[in-house]
Design a protein around this motif. Structure first.
Motif, PDB file in Angstrom:
ATOM      1  N   GLU A 160       1.377  10.615  20.144  1.00  0.00           N
ATOM      2  CA  GLU A 160       0.650   9.674  21.009  1.00  0.00           C
ATOM      3  C   GLU A 160      -0.607  10.340  21.583  1.00  0.00           C
ATOM      4  N   ALA A 161      -0.540  11.664  21.787  1.00  0.00           N
ATOM      5  CA  ALA A 161      -1.665  12.384  22.397  1.00  0.00           C
ATOM      6  C   ALA A 161      -2.739  12.745  21.379  1.00  0.00           C
ATOM      7  N   ASN A 162      -2.428  12.718  20.089  1.00  0.00           N
ATOM      8  CA  ASN A 162      -3.408  13.101  19.073  1.00  0.00           C
ATOM      9  C   ASN A 162      -3.221  12.247  17.805  1.00  0.00           C
ATOM     10  N   ARG A 163      -3.820  11.055  17.835  1.00  0.00           N
ATOM     11  CA  ARG A 163      -3.610  10.091  16.750  1.00  0.00           C
ATOM     12  C   ARG A 163      -4.085  10.625  15.410  1.00  0.00           C
ATOM     13  N   GLN A 164      -5.241  11.304  15.409  1.00  0.00           N
ATOM     14  CA  GLN A 164      -5.808  11.752  14.131  1.00  0.00           C
ATOM     15  C   GLN A 164      -4.878  12.762  13.447  1.00  0.00           C
ATOM     16  N   ASN A 165      -4.444  13.742  14.232  1.00  0.00           N
ATOM     17  CA  ASN A 165      -3.577  14.755  13.624  1.00  0.00           C
ATOM     18  C   ASN A 165      -2.231  14.151  13.228  1.00  0.00           C
ATOM     19  N   ALA A 166      -1.724  13.225  14.055  1.00  0.00           N
ATOM     20  CA  ALA A 166      -0.445  12.570  13.728  1.00  0.00           C
ATOM     21  C   ALA A 166      -0.576  11.844  12.388  1.00  0.00           C
ATOM     22  N   HIS A 167      -1.695  11.154  12.177  1.00  0.00           N
ATOM     23  CA  HIS A 167      -1.888  10.437  10.912  1.00  0.00           C
ATOM     24  C   HIS A 167      -2.024  11.437   9.752  1.00  0.00           C
ATOM     25  N   ALA A 168      -2.798  12.496   9.981  1.00  0.00           N
ATOM     26  CA  ALA A 168      -3.024  13.484   8.914  1.00  0.00           C
ATOM     27  C   ALA A 168      -1.703  14.108   8.453  1.00  0.00           C
ATOM     28  N   VAL A 169      -0.804  14.372   9.390  1.00  0.00           N
ATOM     29  CA  VAL A 169       0.451  15.058   9.034  1.00  0.00           C
ATOM     30  C   VAL A 169       1.550  14.044   8.689  1.00  0.00           C
ATOM     31  N   ASN A 170       1.788  13.072   9.579  1.00  0.00           N
ATOM     32  CA  ASN A 170       2.959  12.196   9.409  1.00  0.00           C
ATOM     33  C   ASN A 170       2.760  11.157   8.305  1.00  0.00           C
ATOM     34  N   VAL A 171       1.524  10.732   8.083  1.00  0.00           N
ATOM     35  CA  VAL A 171       1.270   9.723   7.046  1.00  0.00           C
ATOM     36  C   VAL A 171       0.713  10.402   5.787  1.00  0.00           C
ATOM     37  N   ASN A 172      -0.475  11.024   5.913  1.00  0.00           N
ATOM     38  CA  ASN A 172      -1.073  11.633   4.718  1.00  0.00           C
ATOM     39  C   ASN A 172      -0.221  12.777   4.180  1.00  0.00           C
ATOM     40  N   GLY A 173       0.339  13.583   5.074  1.00  0.00           N
ATOM     41  CA  GLY A 173       1.154  14.728   4.630  1.00  0.00           C
ATOM     42  C   GLY A 173       2.340  14.274   3.791  1.00  0.00           C
ATOM     43  N   LEU A 174       3.018  13.235   4.253  1.00  0.00           N
ATOM     44  CA  LEU A 174       4.167  12.740   3.480  1.00  0.00           C
ATOM     45  C   LEU A 174       3.714  12.176   2.131  1.00  0.00           C
ATOM     46  N   TYR A 175       2.593  11.438   2.139  1.00  0.00           N
ATOM     47  CA  TYR A 175       2.069  10.884   0.886  1.00  0.00           C
ATOM     48  C   TYR A 175       1.746  12.017  -0.109  1.00  0.00           C
ATOM     49  N   HIS A 176       1.122  13.079   0.401  1.00  0.00           N
ATOM     50  CA  HIS A 176       0.803  14.223  -0.473  1.00  0.00           C
ATOM     51  C   HIS A 176       2.076  14.814  -1.069  1.00  0.00           C
ATOM     52  N   VAL A 177       3.114  14.954  -0.254  1.00  0.00           N
ATOM     53  CA  VAL A 177       4.368  15.545  -0.748  1.00  0.00           C
ATOM     54  C   VAL A 177       5.006  14.642  -1.806  1.00  0.00           C
ATOM     55  N   LEU A 178       5.054  13.334  -1.546  1.00  0.00           N
ATOM     56  CA  LEU A 178       5.693  12.424  -2.512  1.00  0.00           C
ATOM     57  C   LEU A 178       4.909  12.385  -3.824  1.00  0.00           C
ATOM     58  N   GLU A 179       3.582  12.275  -3.740  1.00  0.00           N
ATOM     59  CA  GLU A 179       2.773  12.211  -4.962  1.00  0.00           C
ATOM     60  C   GLU A 179       2.825  13.538  -5.732  1.00  0.00           C
ATOM     61  N   ALA A 180       2.739  14.649  -5.007  1.00  0.00           N
ATOM     62  CA  ALA A 180       2.790  15.949  -5.689  1.00  0.00           C
ATOM     63  C   ALA A 180       4.170  16.165  -6.304  1.00  0.00           C
ATOM     64  N   ALA A 181       5.205  15.611  -5.666  1.00  0.00           N
ATOM     65  CA  ALA A 181       6.560  15.744  -6.213  1.00  0.00           C
ATOM     66  C   ALA A 181       6.680  14.986  -7.533  1.00  0.00           C
ATOM     67  N   VAL A 182       6.130  13.773  -7.576  1.00  0.00           N
ATOM     68  CA  VAL A 182       6.173  12.990  -8.819  1.00  0.00           C
ATOM     69  C   VAL A 182       5.391  13.718  -9.906  1.00  0.00           C
ATOM     70  N   ALA A 183       4.164  14.137  -9.560  1.00  0.00           N
ATOM     71  CA  ALA A 183       3.306  14.782 -10.565  1.00  0.00           C
ATOM     72  C   ALA A 183       3.880  16.127 -10.997  1.00  0.00           C
TER      73      ALA A 183
END
Ligand SMILES: NC(=O)c1ccc[n+]([C@@H]2O[C@H](COP(=O)([O-])OP(=O)(O)OC[C@H]3O[C@@H](n4cnc5c(N)ncnc54)[C@H](O)[C@@H]3O)[C@@H](O)[C@H]2O)c1
Length: 318
Positions: free
Chosen positions: A85-108
């Protein structure tokens, strides 16, 4: 054949205990502990291979999976509720983009399995709060919770549409003595023990009657590994299992500590941010789906947890 295990967020409250448990089970050399800015504790750093990994950087994630022959991932890197809640940008970078990177890299990268915790934060103010069912209205109103729902839905999508074995638990507040929590909403239930042992008192930021689902760390580790090892043929769910440990309020936890330390004192100075978050989360969880599909059973009740926390923390703080 791929053979190693990658743990992101390995310096965190759960990672510092999951890494040694995985190393004991599968062998020290097979478990790669990935830290970020927080230094890895000695036990994790010295006990086997370790790397630095920023999950917000897709190329870093791809390289870690490729270079370390990764078969299974435990993706724990996260920005917890109050911090998000205190840092929306970092929360999005880690909690949303980070998970997407892990899932996509896992498939690839031909990874077999990704384990990614969800949270009781995936529920919201409209969710039935008592004995919350596995399938129910969610609609969280925190950034952390919104990302957790997205993670659950992505996990189920990658599992059913893309053949990646994604598994996840809706963890309650985790109580442990080895590593202090970062900035969650349930942290009072750890901080209260430090207060009790260091000063004989604690100021709690939640109202005394705020009931929340909690779990002691040994049960959390058993739940994470238990789900990861469960027979896939028996799983109808993937990334969204309720798991319950024990539910209690600050006043019930205080009473349990006072039964062992009669002079312990508590007062309350309510933090509106964390109280608001806690009020939007369930009081207790129905985990019958996890019990039926993969045999989940917690072992610690409130008294067993309080005894173990006090015993281990008194040694640690000596
Ligand atoms: N601890 C709890 O009570 C609890 C409850 C429910 C769910 N969970 C979930 O369990 C998982 C682990 O939680 P935790 O309590 O160990 O969290 P934590 O905050 O203690 O640890 C998370 C780790 O992620 C790391 N991190 C932050 N940004 C990063 C980045 N860009 N790249 C790589 N790493 C980064 C941090 O350094 C930290 O060590 C999370 O998904 C969390 O949402 C935890």
């Amino acid at each position: 054949m791929k053979k190693n295990i990658l743990v992101t967020g390995a310096a965190g409250q759960i990672g510092t205990e999951l890494v040694p448990a995985l190393r004991e089970r599968y062998g020290d050399e097979r478990v790669i502990a990935a830290g970020h800015r927080t230094p890895l504790p000695d036990e994790v750093r010295d006990g086997g291979p370790h790397i630095t990994l920023d999950v917000a950087n897709q190329a870093d994630v791809v390289a870690a999976i490729r270079d370390h022959d990764i078969e299974v991932i435990y993706h724990l890197a996260s920005i917890l509720s109050a911090l998000a809640e205190a840092n929306r940008q970092n929360a999005h970078a880690v909690n949303v983009n980070g998970l997407y990177h892990v899932l996509e890299a896992a498939v690839a990268g031909d990874v077999r399995q990704v384990n990614v915790p969800s949270s009781i934060a995936a529920f919201g103010p409209d969710t039935p709060p008592v004995n919350t069912p596995n399938e129910t209205l969610q609609r969280p109103n925190t950034l952390y919770g919104i990302a957790k729902v997205l993670g659950e839905l992505w996990g189920n999508y990658y599992a059913t549409k893309l053949g990646l074995d994604v598994r996840g638990l809706r963890l309650p507040g985790i109580i442990s003595w080895k590593t202090e929590p970062t900035a969650g909403t349930t942290d009072y239930a750890v901080a209260i023990f430090y207060g009790a042992l260091r000063e004989g008192r604690y100021t709690c930021y939640l109202r005394p009657d705020t009931s929340l689902p909690m779990m002691y760390m040994p049960d959390c580790i058993n739940a994470i590994i238990g789900l990861a090892e469960a027979d896939m043929a028996k799983l109808k769910h993937h990334a969204d299992f309720n798991v319950a440990g024990v539910s209690f309020t600050p006043s019930e936890l205080t009473a349990a500590i006072q039964r062992r330390m009669p002079d312990f004192e508590i007062d309350y100075d309510i933090d509106p941010l964390r109280q608001g978050i806690a009020d939007s989360w369930p009081d207790s969880l129905d985990d019958s789906v996890a019990r039926a599909e993969w045999g989940w059973r917690p072992t610690y009740d409130l008294d067993a947890m309080v005894d173990d926390m006090l015993a281990n923390l008194s040694i640690k703080l000596r």
